[in-house]
Design an enzyme around this catalytic site. Structure first.
Site, PDB file in Angstrom:
ATOM      1  N   THR A 190      22.519  78.570  26.443  1.00 51.99           N
ATOM      2  CA  THR A 190      23.664  78.621  27.197  1.00 51.99           C
ATOM      3  C   THR A 190      23.455  79.539  28.667  1.00 51.99           C
ATOM      4  O   THR A 190      22.494  79.986  28.278  1.00 51.99           O
ATOM      5  CB  THR A 190      24.470  79.879  25.990  1.00 51.99           C
ATOM      6  OG1 THR A 190      25.046  78.607  25.176  1.00 51.99           O
ATOM      7  CG2 THR A 190      25.395  80.140  26.700  1.00 51.99           C
ATOM      8  N   ARG A 218      31.811  70.402  16.402  1.00 51.11           N
ATOM      9  CA  ARG A 218      31.282  72.096  15.936  1.00 51.11           C
ATOM     10  C   ARG A 218      31.060  73.197  17.268  1.00 51.11           C
ATOM     11  O   ARG A 218      31.201  72.515  18.492  1.00 51.11           O
ATOM     12  CB  ARG A 218      29.946  72.086  15.779  1.00 51.11           C
ATOM     13  CG  ARG A 218      29.116  73.661  15.549  1.00 51.11           C
ATOM     14  CD  ARG A 218      28.195  73.822  16.665  1.00 51.11           C
ATOM     15  NE  ARG A 218      27.867  74.978  16.469  1.00 51.11           N
ATOM     16  CZ  ARG A 218      27.547  75.427  16.795  1.00 51.11           C
ATOM     17  NH1 ARG A 218      27.400  75.417  18.546  1.00 51.11           N
ATOM     18  NH2 ARG A 218      27.231  77.048  16.785  1.00 51.11           N
ATOM     19  N   VAL A 219      31.927  73.868  17.300  1.00 53.95           N
ATOM     20  CA  VAL A 219      32.129  75.247  17.872  1.00 53.95           C
ATOM     21  C   VAL A 219      31.612  75.751  17.997  1.00 53.95           C
ATOM     22  O   VAL A 219      31.412  77.056  16.634  1.00 53.95           O
ATOM     23  CB  VAL A 219      33.958  75.446  18.463  1.00 53.95           C
ATOM     24  CG1 VAL A 219      34.624  76.703  19.399  1.00 53.95           C
ATOM     25  CG2 VAL A 219      34.122  73.921  18.673  1.00 53.95           C
ATOM     26  N   GLY A 220      30.788  76.710  18.705  1.00 52.51           N
ATOM     27  CA  GLY A 220      29.605  78.125  18.436  1.00 52.51           C
ATOM     28  C   GLY A 220      30.441  79.371  18.987  1.00 52.51           C
ATOM     29  O   GLY A 220      31.929  78.739  19.112  1.00 52.51           O
ATOM     30  N   ASP A 221      29.807  79.707  20.010  1.00 48.41           N
ATOM     31  CA  ASP A 221      30.332  81.604  20.088  1.00 48.41           C
ATOM     32  C   ASP A 221      30.234  81.134  21.572  1.00 48.41           C
ATOM     33  O   ASP A 221      31.970  82.554  21.635  1.00 48.41           O
ATOM     34  CB  ASP A 221      30.217  82.407  19.467  1.00 48.41           C
ATOM     35  CG  ASP A 221      29.052  82.447  20.512  1.00 48.41           C
ATOM     36  OD1 ASP A 221      27.751  81.068  19.823  1.00 48.41           O
ATOM     37  OD2 ASP A 221      28.040  83.258  20.510  1.00 48.41           O
ATOM     38  N   THR A 241      24.169  84.243  23.896  1.00 43.18           N
ATOM     39  CA  THR A 241      23.809  83.522  23.271  1.00 43.18           C
ATOM     40  C   THR A 241      22.607  83.513  22.162  1.00 43.18           C
ATOM     41  O   THR A 241      22.241  84.528  21.949  1.00 43.18           O
ATOM     42  CB  THR A 241      23.118  82.736  24.740  1.00 43.18           C
ATOM     43  OG1 THR A 241      21.796  82.015  24.558  1.00 43.18           O
ATOM     44  CG2 THR A 241      21.343  84.054  25.152  1.00 43.18           C
ATOM     45  N   GLY A 242      22.661  82.804  21.876  1.00 49.04           N
ATOM     46  CA  GLY A 242      22.226  82.456  20.759  1.00 49.04           C
ATOM     47  C   GLY A 242      22.441  81.850  19.370  1.00 49.04           C
ATOM     48  O   GLY A 242      23.557  80.754  19.808  1.00 49.04           O
ATOM     49  N   GLY A 244      24.699  81.004  17.285  1.00 45.42           N
ATOM     50  CA  GLY A 244      26.426  81.217  17.446  1.00 45.42           C
ATOM     51  C   GLY A 244      27.233  81.733  16.167  1.00 45.42           C
ATOM     52  O   GLY A 244      28.556  82.120  16.440  1.00 45.42           O
TER      53      GLY A 244
END
Ligand code: ASP
Length: 320
Positions: A190, A218-221, A241-242, A244
């Site tokens: 990211t 899919r949606v992350g953080d 970053t990481g 999510g």
């Protein structure tokens, strides 16, 4: 598990937190990350210089804005735009691919001066997802748009691009290898930036292709305000970053600001406590860049690596 390349990380178990703290130097501050996922196997170690060049170009873009007295919001967008254009990083061109081989982008921006924010998820048409997130903040009545349409992007006069532009050979090869090896643990990365400008305002921006081999949709953080991105004048700005899912559960970027706001914690203590309690204790790995209202910068990760750029008072530090 398949073979990991040099510097490449799957969902690696968290390690001891690595933390850099730089006291305020000068009248503006900037810090960037290029992801906690490491470089993908398809990009060999000799690419180090290219990663450094990419981070340093992004740094220059943000620094140019801040040094002429520009706004933190403009600086973080300028820096992230550069990283999105660079195919080595997992955002914009060169984004990680979904299981179906598509590039879907998530991005968000928050302006500490106004408290306003904009975010997009599963975006496919905007050449620079961060500019679309900013446009949502500035040009719509909304904060968060999922699957923004081509016509909307065009109507805002933003540059568009086809999948061919976003999807690189290295990412195709990465996906084929992950699918071929039957890896369950997807790879991530990211990009993000935080800044404090000469007027004392802070801002944060984050942009990603998400996890390689993630399900479509899919949606992350990264686009979730309070999870991957947060900024509040008087406190701090944070870009993460990481993994999510863990960052969303731990509301990581806001957790850091809340510790400062309600417990009067300093930035480094807040970051240390949040990483320990919301990530390490949850067996999740990742990292973040942050800047406090006084210009202090804290860069930290519990992942094995994190690409980052920040100034330590004597020069630009590039972590690759
Ligand atoms: N946080 C991003 C996501 O979960 C990936 C990353 O930063 O590595 O989508």
């Amino acid at each position: 598990m398949g073979q990991l390349g040099p510097g490449e990380e799957s969902i690696a178990p968290p390690r001891d937190t690595v933390l850099f703290e730089v006291p305020p130097i000068g009248d503006w501050s900037l810090a960037l990350h290029g992801g906690a996922g490491g470089r993908i196997q398809e990009l060999a170690t000799e690419e180090r210089e290219a990663f450094e060049a990419g981070l340093s170009r992004a740094w220059d873009a943000g620094a140019a804005v801040l040094s002429r007295g520009g706004a933190a919001l403009d600086a973080v967008c300028a820096a992230v735009e550069q990283l999105e254009d660079d195919p080595l990083f997992n955002a914009g061109r060169g984004a990680a691919l979904t299981t179906d081989g598509d590039a879907e982008h998530d991005a968000s921006v928050m302006d500490g001066a106004t408290g306003l924010a904009g975010a997009i998820a599963a975006s496919r048409h905007a050449r620079n997802p961060i500019l679309l997130a900013r446009a949502v903040m500035e040009r719509s009545a909304h904060l968060f748009l999922v699957h923004p349409t081509l016509s909307l992007v065009e109507s805002w006069g933003l540059e568009t691009a086809e999948q061919d532009y976003f999807v690189t050979e290295a990412r195709r090869a990465q996906l084929a290898r992950i699918l071929g090896d039957g890896l369950v643990a997807p790879r991530h990365g990211t990009v993000g930036a935080v800044a404090r400008d000469t007027s004392g305002s802070v801002a944060a921006a984050t942009s990603t292709g998400g996890m390689a081999n993630q399900e479509d949709g899919r949606v992350g953080d990264s686009p979730v305000i309070g999870a991957g991105t947060y900024a509040m004048d008087g406190q701090a700005a944070v870009s993460c970053t990481g993994e999510g899912e863990a960052f969303i559960r731990g509301v990581v970027s806001y957790d850091i600001v809340a510790r400062m706001r309600y417990l009067d914690a300093g930035l480094a203590d807040a970051v240390t406590a949040t990483i320990a309690e919301e990530l390490t204790a949850e067996h999740a790995s990742g990292g973040l860049v942050s800047v406090a209202a006084d210009g202090r910068v804290v860069v930290a990760h519990n992942s094995p690596t994190m690409f980052a750029a920040f100034h330590d008072g004597s020069g630009l530090v590039l972590r690759t």
